[in-house]
Design a protein around this motif. Structure first.
Motif, PDB file in Angstrom:
ATOM      1  N   THR A 157       0.823  -1.214   0.000  1.00  0.00           N
ATOM      2  CA  THR A 157       0.000   0.000   0.000  1.00  0.00           C
ATOM      3  C   THR A 157       0.860   1.268   0.000  1.00  0.00           C
ATOM      4  O   THR A 157       0.340   2.359   0.164  1.00  0.00           O
ATOM      5  N   ARG A 226       1.768   1.323  -4.712  1.00  0.00           N
ATOM      6  CA  ARG A 226       0.773   2.231  -5.269  1.00  0.00           C
ATOM      7  C   ARG A 226       1.406   3.501  -5.788  1.00  0.00           C
ATOM      8  O   ARG A 226       2.527   3.833  -5.426  1.00  0.00           O
ATOM      9  N   ASP A 347      -9.111   3.054   0.040  1.00  0.00           N
ATOM     10  CA  ASP A 347      -7.780   3.365  -0.467  1.00  0.00           C
ATOM     11  C   ASP A 347      -7.749   4.816  -0.946  1.00  0.00           C
ATOM     12  O   ASP A 347      -8.393   5.165  -1.931  1.00  0.00           O
TER      13      ASP A 347
END
Ligand SMILES: Cc1cc2nc3c(=O)[nH]c(=O)nc-3n(C[C@H](O)[C@H](O)[C@H](O)COP(=O)(O)OP(=O)(O)OC[C@H]3O[C@@H](n4cnc5c(N)ncnc54)[C@H](O)[C@@H]3O)c2cc1C
Ligand code: SF4
Ligand code: SF4
Ligand code: SF4
Lengths: 370, 294, 263, 430
Positions: A157, A226, A347
């Motif tokens: 992440t 990400r 997210d």
């Protein structure tokens, strides 16, 4: 650049303790790598790796001997520099007299071992909030020692690369390490760091070691879980205050406060008073609070942000836009904690991207839809 | 490690004044209106007391030990900072305890905080104060200053509205202004939403006073303070009259815990109300006021 | 000095745990006794005085016809009525019978059902009389209870936080059981007050402090379904200690309907 | 004909709510009614259909004073049915948790509920004004018990960590170590407390009765063991429902537990335990028993309070031993896979034996549940005591008579909240 072998690393830990620092480092507890007091290298997560995704985190054993082959868990230095609960003052009230005593300045000196670049940046972000007005913060902050570790294992992440805050430690450290098989390359960031390093018995790193160290963070940059397009985020978010995406995310958001609690820069806090039964002794305590609480925006005429939509919007807009107006820096360092530790896996990068692709869309009034 | 704090807009002096609570003693309590009292305080420490200054529109964090601390505007004359008035309506946890305070009781103060009414910005022109209900309390220090400095303004106009006569703050003072200060060119007009037989002034919302005030939009600076809804209507009418947005100032309330931009509660878009406000220029926040639940 | 406030403690249908929090206050118990006059507290004292009382604490839910009358009488002699615990504020665990056939329930427990007098539903006190302050929890948190009394003694009514357990879970540095273990936890929809006890002990919260600020129970239910639970299993999570609280009840009912229509 | 009636509308200082009605005609008991108006809460009904894993969170809610007892009877029974091997150390940790509850509950009863009776105070707070040191000491000991429960279970009322299979999380050694010195300090107070209790003037009630308690070959039984009685009976949980029986008394609405064969009431609790486990008493407990003049077999139920003091010492001594040898179970909880059948178990709650039975379906759902708490077992005995006791004290004033009757009831430390879901007692006699 110097090179420190494994033993040298052990000496570093011992030296920090010997100099009176409380050593704070990563350690495994209840299925996660948390930050806590450690008693030397033996408490570090050796041979442990983690897998992270939205709303999911698992540890795995790798069987190797690496100490830092993972990406950060839920904790950051915030827990120590800006403690979750802190007494600000005590007061005594006796026969009409009132005495208010500010809490004494903290005596503890921390040595943080293993902070990543994103977290070192996060500390500097919080400095802008607390450094002047909070002497206790300032004292803890100034007296602590920071050992950064360059990141070779970004989490699923992470997006520090997009935020310009990592994976390579660029500032905010006394010493920065890069873990290679069998030892570490070390760079001092301050005179204090240099001085400590000189006592450790390190040697000059070879060219190959320096190259290997550079390769660690280069590889990390490529494996970043990400990305986020950061171009004119304030403009994007300010113009989209009525975007339908806020309603959509509100239907999933638990307003549970987890994202703000794990965020290394979120600083909101409540001040709460307590009093003894006989009314003579009182304490004023500051504790972590969150803009996701309904009562956070309470005013006698009514809470300002009643809907989950408005609270989510406040948070995201503050992090990525108004923070820049307020403090001259983004409130986000791209650590991805809010994505991992959201129990339903919301997210931020996805939410922002969704607004960006439909920039300017406005929630359609319900009558029109019906 | 030395810290880079250049981004902070709050001055060190302001912060130092704001971090430590100081003990103050309640000297006098006066009922002003329904559930609303003025508390006259003096700071206990004589050195602090003599050094204390505030600007009209600034607030103090008013603390009742063991119960809580809340933002309250100073409602007295900034030229007399040794005695500080705070006019407070009992609405909840902290204010209900404040309601029980008596002369001699001790409280704490931190402050003053915030950006004040820019009284000098109106010099040379007209100053129009539009206050609703409790909003008169933060506006009063500005009026005092204008009265002292009467010669600097062409006109000073005070318009005050309240729900009913029993909700009108500082009634005796307003009566006196209306009656006597008009000879000094201070125009005071009062109105209540619902009047009774004893009420000698107007009836209707505060904006109904605008025609009587014959506002000259070219030279008027407006200070408005009251419930957000009232201010919104007032601003709408004033803009309609041609008063430019950058000469309309209003006072905004948000929940506050620290007063020094570190608790996060009082954010309004990019602003911290405790430091960037509570007094804002309409062109700074007009757009934000239109966003629900910001 | 003003006379000490007269305090009474009464119980309805309950386990006694909440009032026991007062006896368990140990150090604070004597201090408390110094600050208030305990006028009627049957579990602690045989001195049982008549009202009026300044502050009355009521534990337990309303579950018999007698209690419906009794709570009205108590209300009539109480200046300030504070309900304590899950039973008093949401009907308690015994509200699990609500919605079931009472005769059947009685038969399952008592061999001679005729002797049992009970209402169809176990209900919170606030369904019957006006309540001035509710403290949730099964049992109430001792700190919150003593804190509330201290506040009342200062002349103010406290406002217990309604933020979810998660906030406290994170403040204390516990590791999230949903994220790190994939186990269900009601923390995100349950109000804080317990100190995030269950996550501290590496297990999911079962909601004993009742719903938090308007909670997004539907989103959490969806998450539980993703973890592999059936709608009825998820419904059972919500239909538990404080399952009669509307926010939990409605989601449980909706999930049960979903399962029923699926089969 | 002279009528005299004594009404105790609310029996104070007991857990739960009950009342006593006593009517005398010509010096004879015409009406003696121990009424329990604690409302029914139907646990056995809503346990049905719940998953077995939820049972340790449901049953403690029956009683806030002895929640651990309910958890322990439940988890042991279910583990036996599911043939779970609990991790090493679990047994000891459970014992420690349970002793925490004993300490807490016994001190609560002795000082906060019973002692004021003997000294003529309304409550412990009044007592504290006269005996501040003693009350503070007692509250301090109680605190240790509570804190021990909180350290292991998260909180003392309705602990959260006990699970079928073990604990959700076990305390670290360093969480328990600080208790050692506190427990030792508490233990040092016990002989003094025994002397205090011995000095209280107490009524006596020489009414021999059959007492039942758990016994174990190696230890003072609490979580495991068979059942024995002072009359030489031996049975266990699996035959509990056959050995005992619930009976309808003439003109009564109540169910009383009696021995199935004799139809006689029996008596459970601390005195029964001390009588049946005397040889397993620990040294300080033994010393306390001597100071209290408690020599097994001791038939007088008024020595129950003495037995509580003895057991408090034992619980503290055992806790010290358990903490010294503590190794955290790893993992804290065993994997559990349910299987169908009947789970039956008895443990020793502070007030006496607590029986649980669960019929479980193959998927782990509870099909039927039965719970027999100690107070329900003692009620019949309590009433019999009253009938023996009252004629001897008829010469006292009404107020005094009322106080004495209450003392008889309170002596059992009855937990009416526990008993309620089981029975509703109303006795009418003419
Ligand atoms: C800049 C500013 C100036 C103010 N000036 C005055 C004044 O001169 N006189 C006056 O009577 N009131 C004034 N207020 C409002 C006053 O602060 C609130 O009425 C007060 O905080 C209510 O507190 P409570 O604990 O009694 O209410 P509760 O409703 O119990 O509130 C609980 C907490 O919420 C917060 N809170 C509640 N209402 C408000 C509010 N309106 N504004 C900010 N925080 C709030 C406080 O932290 C309070 O302690 C001002 C507010 C601001 C922001
Ligand atoms: S907003 Fe999320 S990704 Fe950004 S710093 Fe905070 S927790 Fe990390
Ligand atoms: S464990 Fe439960 S309470 Fe804690 S953060 Fe996770 S969801 Fe929230
Ligand atoms: S975590 Fe949940 S179930 Fe556990 S004690 Fe707290 S509120 Fe109750």
């Amino acid at each position: 650049m110097r090179f420190l072998d494994e033993e040298g690393f052990g000496r570093l830990m011992a030296l920090l303790a010997a100099r009176g620092y409380v050593v704070i480092g990563p350690t495994v507890r209840d299925g996660a790598i948390v930050l806590d007091r450690i008693d030397g290298a033996k408490d570090l997560p050796r041979g442990i790796r983690e897998a992270q995704g939205p709303g999911a985190y698992r540890l795995e054993a790798t069987g190797d001997h690496q100490l830092f082959a993972w990406s950060h868990g839920p904790d950051s230095a915030k827990r120590f520099l800006f403690p979750p609960r802190e007494v600000l003052s005590t007061a005594t009230r006796l026969e009409g007299e009132l005495r208010v005593d500010p809490a004494p300045l903290p005596e503890v000196r921390y040595a943080f071992v293993g902070l990543r670049s994103c977290d070192l940046h996060a500390i500097e972000v919080q400095d802008r909030v607390f450094a002047i007005a909070d002497p206790a913060y300032r004292k803890r902050r100034e007296e602590s020692f920071y050992v950064g570790v360059n990141c070779g294992h970004p989490g699923g992440t992470c997006f520090c690369d997009s935020m310009g805050t990592g994976p390579r430690c660029a500032a905010g450290f006394d010493l920065a390490l890069t873990e290679l098989g069998g030892g570490f390359t070390v760079e001092p960031g301050t005179a204090r760091g240099e001085e400590l390093l000189s006592e450790l018995g390190s040697r000059e790193a070879t060219g190959a070691e320096a190259a290997a160290a550079a390769a660690v963070t280069d590889g990390a940059r490529e494996r970043m879980g990400r990305r986020l397009e950061t171009d004119d985020l304030p403009g994007l978010l300010y113009r989209n205050r009525e975007h339908p995406r806020w309603d959509q995310v509100a239907s999933r958001c638990l307003t549970c406060t987890n994202c703000t609690m794990v965020c290394p820069t979120c600083f909101c806090n409540d001040v709460v008073d307590g009093i003894s039964l006989d009314g003579t002794e009182a304490t004023r305590t500051r504790e972590w609070a969150s803009c996701f609480s309904e009562e956070f925006s309470h005013m006698a005429p009514g809470d300002v942000r009643k809907s989950a939509r408005s609270r989510y919007r406040q948070w995201l807009t503050h992090k990525f836009a108004s923070w820049i107006d307020q403090f001259g820096t983004s409130g986000c360092v791209g650590c991805g904690r809010c994505i991992t530790w959201c129990p339903v896996g919301i997210d931020v990068t996805e939410e922002i991207a969704a607004i960006r692709v439909t920039d300017g869309e406005v929630a359609v009034a319900e009558e029109v839809v019906a | 490690m030395s810290l880079d704090v250049s981004a902070s807009a709050v001055s060190e002096a302001e912060i130092l004044a704001g971090v430590a609570p100081r003990v103050a003693t309640v000297r006098r309590v006066v009922q002003e209106a329904y559930e609303t009292y003025t508390y006259w305080l003096t700071l206990d420490d004589p050195v602090v007391r003599r050094a204390y200054r505030f600007e009209p529109g600034q607030i103090n964090m008013f603390g009742v030990v063991g119960v809580g601390e809340i933002p309250i505007s100073v409602s007295s004359d900034p030229a007399r900072p040794m005695r500080l008035a705070h006019t407070i309506r009992a609405t909840g946890r902290v204010t209900n305890v404040i309601k029980g305070l008596r002369p001699g009781d001790r409280v704490t103060l931190r402050g003053p905080f915030g950006r004040p009414w820019p009284v000098s910005a109106a010099r040379g022109g007209n100053l129009l104060v539009v206050a609703g209900g409790l909003g008169l309390a933060p506006a009063r220090p500005a009026i005092y200053r204008a009265i002292r400095d009467r010669g600097a303004f062409r006109r000073v106009i005070v318009l005050v509205g309240a729900r009913g006569p029993e909700h009108m703050l500082f009634r005796h003072e307003l009566d006196a202004w209306a009656q006597w200060l008009r000879f000094r060119g201070i125009e005071t007009h009062l109105t209540v939403d619902i009047a009774d037989d004893t009420w000698p002034y107007g009836e209707g919302v505060v904006t109904t006073l605008f025609p009587r005030a014959s506002i000259d939009p070219r030279v008027t600076t407006v200070f408005t303070c009251g419930p957000e809804i009232m201010m919104r209507f007032a601003v709408r009418d004033l803009l309609g009259l041609g008063v430019p947005a950058r000469r309309i100032w209003l006072s905004i309330e948000r929940n506050m815990h620290c007063g020094v931009k570190l608790c996060g509660h009082c954010q309004l878009g990019p602003y911290f109300v405790c430091a960037d406000g509570p007094i804002f220029r309409y062109d700074e926040i007009g757009e934000l006021m239109g966003v629900a639940e910001l | 000095m003003s006379p000490k406030p007269r305090v009474a403690v009464f119980k309805m249908a309950s386990c006694d745990g909440c009032q026991l929090q007062l006896l368990d206050a140990e150090d604070a118990l004597l201090e408390l006794a110094g600050a208030i006059e305990i006028a009627n507290f049957a579990e602690a004292s045989s001195r049982l005085e008549e009202g009026p009382y300044d502050v009355t604490l009521v534990e337990g839910s309303i579950s018999t016809p007698e209690q419906v009358e009794q709570i009205k009488e108590i209300r009539a002699v109480s200046r300030f009525l504070m309900t304590i615990g899950a039973c008093a504020t949401s009907g308690g665990i015994q509200a699990l019978r609500n919605g079931r056939d009472l005769a059947e329930v009685v038969r399952q427990v008592y061999p001679t059902p005729e002797y049992v007098r009970s209402l169809e539903r176990s209900t919170p006190v606030a369904e019957h009389v006006k309540v001035d302050l509710e403290l949730t929890g099964c049992p109430v948190d001792r700190g919150q209870l003593l804190g509330a009394i201290a506040w009342l003694l200062q002349g103010s009514v406290p406002r217990p936080p309604t933020t979810p357990v998660c906030i406290e879970c994170k403040r204390r540095g516990y590791v999230c059981v949903v994220v790190a273990r994939g186990e269900p936890c009601l923390g995100p929809v349950t109000r804080t007050g317990c100190g995030a006890l269950c996550p501290a002990f590496a297990r999911g919260c079962y909601g004993c402090f009742g719903p938090s600020q308007p909670p997004n129970t539907e989103a959490l239910a969806r998450r539980f379904l993703e973890l592999g639970m059936s709608p009825v299993q998820v419904a059972e999570k919500f239909r538990f200690i404080t399952g009669y609280a509307p926010a939990f009840r409605e989601t449980a009912e909706r999930l049960e309907r979903e399962e029923a229509s699926a089969t | 004909m002279t009528h005299r009636s004594v009404e105790v509308p609310v029996i104070a200082r007991v857990e739960g709510e009950g009342a006593l009605h006593l009517r005398l005609e010509d010096g004879e008991i015409a009406d003696l009614r121990l009424e329990i108006y604690e409302p029914p809460r139907f646990f056995e009904s809503f346990l049905r259909g719940r998953h077995f894993s939820e049972v340790p969170d449901i049953v403690p809610r029956i009683c806030g004073i002895c929640p651990v007892a309910y958890q322990m009877s439940a988890v042991h029974g279910l583990e036996q049915l599911f043939e779970v091997q609990v991790p090493a150390g679990t047994r000891e940790l459970r014992r420690l948790l349970y002793f925490g509850e004993w300490i807490e509950s016994h001190v609560l009863h002795v000082f906060l509920l019973a002692a004021p009776d003997f000294l003529g105070y309304h409550d412990a707070i009044e007592m504290a004004a006269h005996e501040p040191e003693l009350v503070k000491k007692a509250l301090g000991i109680k605190r240790v018990g509570n804190d021990l429960m909180a350290a292991i279970g998260g909180r003392e009322i309705h602990p959260v960590s006990p699970r079928v299979g073990g604990f959700s999380k076990a305390p670290r050694r360093l969480d328990l170590d600080p208790f050692l010195s506190r427990l030792e300090d508490a233990l040092a107070e016990l002989p003094g407390i025994a002397d205090f209790a011995a000095g209280l003037e107490r009524p006596s009630l020489p009414r021999p009765a059959e007492m039942v308690a758990l016994v174990h070959p190696d230890e003072y039984a609490i979580n495991e063991g068979g059942l024995a009685s002072t009359d030489g009976r031996a049975f266990d949980a699996t035959t509990f429902e056959a050995e005992t029986r619930e009976e309808h008394v003439a003109h009564s609405n109540a169910l009383h537990s009696v021995m199935a064969d004799s139809g006689e009431p029996y008596f459970v609790g601390p005195l029964a335990r001390v009588n049946l486990n005397e040889e397993r008493l620990t040294p300080v407990a033994r010393e306390c028993a001597a100071r209290l003049g408690l020599h097994a077999p001791e038939p007088d139920p008024f020595l129950s309070m003495a037995a509580r003091v003895v057991e408090t010492a034992l619980a503290i001594e055992e806790s010290i031993r358990l903490i010294r040898g503590y190794e955290p179970p790893e993992p804290p909880c065993a994997e559990v896979s349910p299987r169908p059948g009947r789970a039956m178990w008895v443990t020793e709650a502070p007030r006496g034996i607590l029986y649980h039975r669960y019929d479980v379906a193959g998927d782990g759902t509870i099909v039927e549940a039965k719970i027999v708490p100690p107070t329900a077992q003692n009620l019949r005995h309590m009433e019999a005591d009253l009938r023996t006791f009252v004629p001897g004290v008829l010469d006292r004033s009404d107020e005094e008579l009322q106080r004495l009757c209450e003392m008889v009831v309170r002596n059992y430390d009855p937990c009416i909240s526990c008993a309620t879901h089981f029975l509703r007692l109303e006795i009418e006699r003419t």
